[in-house]
Design a protein around this motif. Structure first.
Motif, PDB file in Angstrom:
ATOM      1  N   UNK A  34       0.853  -1.175   0.000  1.00  0.00           N
ATOM      2  CA  UNK A  34       0.000   0.000   0.000  1.00  0.00           C
ATOM      3  C   UNK A  34       0.897   1.236   0.000  1.00  0.00           C
ATOM      4  N   UNK A  35       0.637   2.178  -0.901  1.00  0.00           N
ATOM      5  CA  UNK A  35       1.544   3.315  -1.036  1.00  0.00           C
ATOM      6  C   UNK A  35       1.586   4.191   0.215  1.00  0.00           C
ATOM      7  N   UNK A  36       0.540   4.120   1.069  1.00  0.00           N
ATOM      8  CA  UNK A  36       0.576   4.906   2.307  1.00  0.00           C
ATOM      9  C   UNK A  36       1.647   4.384   3.266  1.00  0.00           C
ATOM     10  N   UNK A  37       2.061   3.118   3.084  1.00  0.00           N
ATOM     11  CA  UNK A  37       3.087   2.540   3.950  1.00  0.00           C
ATOM     12  C   UNK A  37       4.399   3.299   3.834  1.00  0.00           C
ATOM     13  N   UNK A  38       4.698   3.754   2.630  1.00  0.00           N
ATOM     14  CA  UNK A  38       5.981   4.424   2.417  1.00  0.00           C
ATOM     15  C   UNK A  38       6.055   5.727   3.213  1.00  0.00           C
ATOM     16  N   UNK A  90      11.274  16.253   6.716  1.00  0.00           N
ATOM     17  CA  UNK A  90      11.816  16.089   5.370  1.00  0.00           C
ATOM     18  C   UNK A  90      11.530  14.702   4.820  1.00  0.00           C
ATOM     19  N   UNK A  91      11.710  13.679   5.678  1.00  0.00           N
ATOM     20  CA  UNK A  91      11.421  12.303   5.260  1.00  0.00           C
ATOM     21  C   UNK A  91       9.933  12.140   4.972  1.00  0.00           C
ATOM     22  N   UNK A  92       9.095  12.777   5.798  1.00  0.00           N
ATOM     23  CA  UNK A  92       7.642  12.744   5.589  1.00  0.00           C
ATOM     24  C   UNK A  92       7.274  13.362   4.242  1.00  0.00           C
ATOM     25  N   UNK A  93       7.895  14.481   3.907  1.00  0.00           N
ATOM     26  CA  UNK A  93       7.610  15.153   2.644  1.00  0.00           C
ATOM     27  C   UNK A  93       8.040  14.294   1.453  1.00  0.00           C
ATOM     28  N   UNK A  94       9.236  13.699   1.544  1.00  0.00           N
ATOM     29  CA  UNK A  94       9.722  12.838   0.462  1.00  0.00           C
ATOM     30  C   UNK A  94       8.799  11.635   0.295  1.00  0.00           C
ATOM     31  N   UNK A  95       8.402  11.028   1.418  1.00  0.00           N
ATOM     32  CA  UNK A  95       7.501   9.877   1.361  1.00  0.00           C
ATOM     33  C   UNK A  95       6.153  10.237   0.763  1.00  0.00           C
TER      34      UNK A  95
END
Length: 216
Positions: A34-38, A90-95
């Motif tokens: 599921x793409x939300x996992x990333x 930053x990681x949240x934004x990239x994900x």
């Protein structure tokens, strides 16, 4: 505080290969899960990675030297929270960007659904940071990481319990979420972010008190 941020980012440069590996793994997970996992994966791994800066400071009695410089204990604590928010955010934004792009390519989740999912994950990251940093500043990097794993375990346990109860009661959570009024979801999301921000501020005050009393 600017100098402390520069120090921590320069230390992170030594781990750039590991950071790149995190992004590659996240991109791989987009295609197989599921793409939300990333978004969840990137956000919490980024937050966890920021904790390593405290371990670097503790190494070889580094804190004693650090506080001999024109660095206040209050400023040090605020910088750690800021650094955690920058890396985690930053990681949240990239994900989120990865999830949106791949979602459009695969024609799965809509942009609105992906962004709403991301906004739900964001306050969870703030709460995790709020829970872990006071412990890590008081007991050190190793015990702090144990607490971090425990916090993540609690989140997953709560999620699993909710899914189990829903299954017993024959409640389709996906159907319920899909049919909630958008305005209610927006209010819930913004309220969660507001509560998480308050928790973060309280946690910061507690951490400042901890570091002020600590001997190096």
């Amino acid at each position: 505080m600017k100098g402390l941020l520069i120090k921590d980012f320069k230390l992170m440069k030594n781990q750039k290969n590991f950071l790149l590996l995190l992004v590659l793994i996240a991109a791989l997970f987009v295609f197989v899960k599921d793409i939300s996992f990333v978004i969840t994966y990137m956000t919490f791994m980024g937050t966890l990675f920021s904790m390593s800066s405290i371990s670097y400071d503790e190494f070889d009695n580094g804190n004693a030297f650090l506080f001999s410089l024109p660095v206040t204990r209050r400023g040090y604590v605020i910088e750690k929270y800021g650094f955690g928010l920058i890396l985690g955010g930053g990681a949240w934004l990239i994900g989120t960007i990865l999830a949106v792009v791949i979602g459009r390519i695969q024609h799965t989740d809509s942009i609105t659904e992906t962004i709403m999912t991301a906004l739900i994950i964001l306050p969870l990251m703030w709460i995790a940071l709020s829970a872990v940093l006071p412990f890590q500043l008081k007991y050190g990097g190793e015990k702090g990481r144990i607490v971090m794993i425990g916090v993540f375990g609690i989140f997953f346990a709560i999620g699993a319990a909710v899914m189990k109860v829903a299954k017993i009661l024959n409640i389709d959570l996906i159907y319920v979420m899909d049919h909630l009024p958008e305005i209610h979801m927006s209010v819930l999301t913004m309220s969660s972010i507001g509560v998480a921000a308050v928790v973060l501020l309280v946690s910061c005050k507690i951490s400042i008190s901890i570091v002020n009393k600590k001997e190096f």
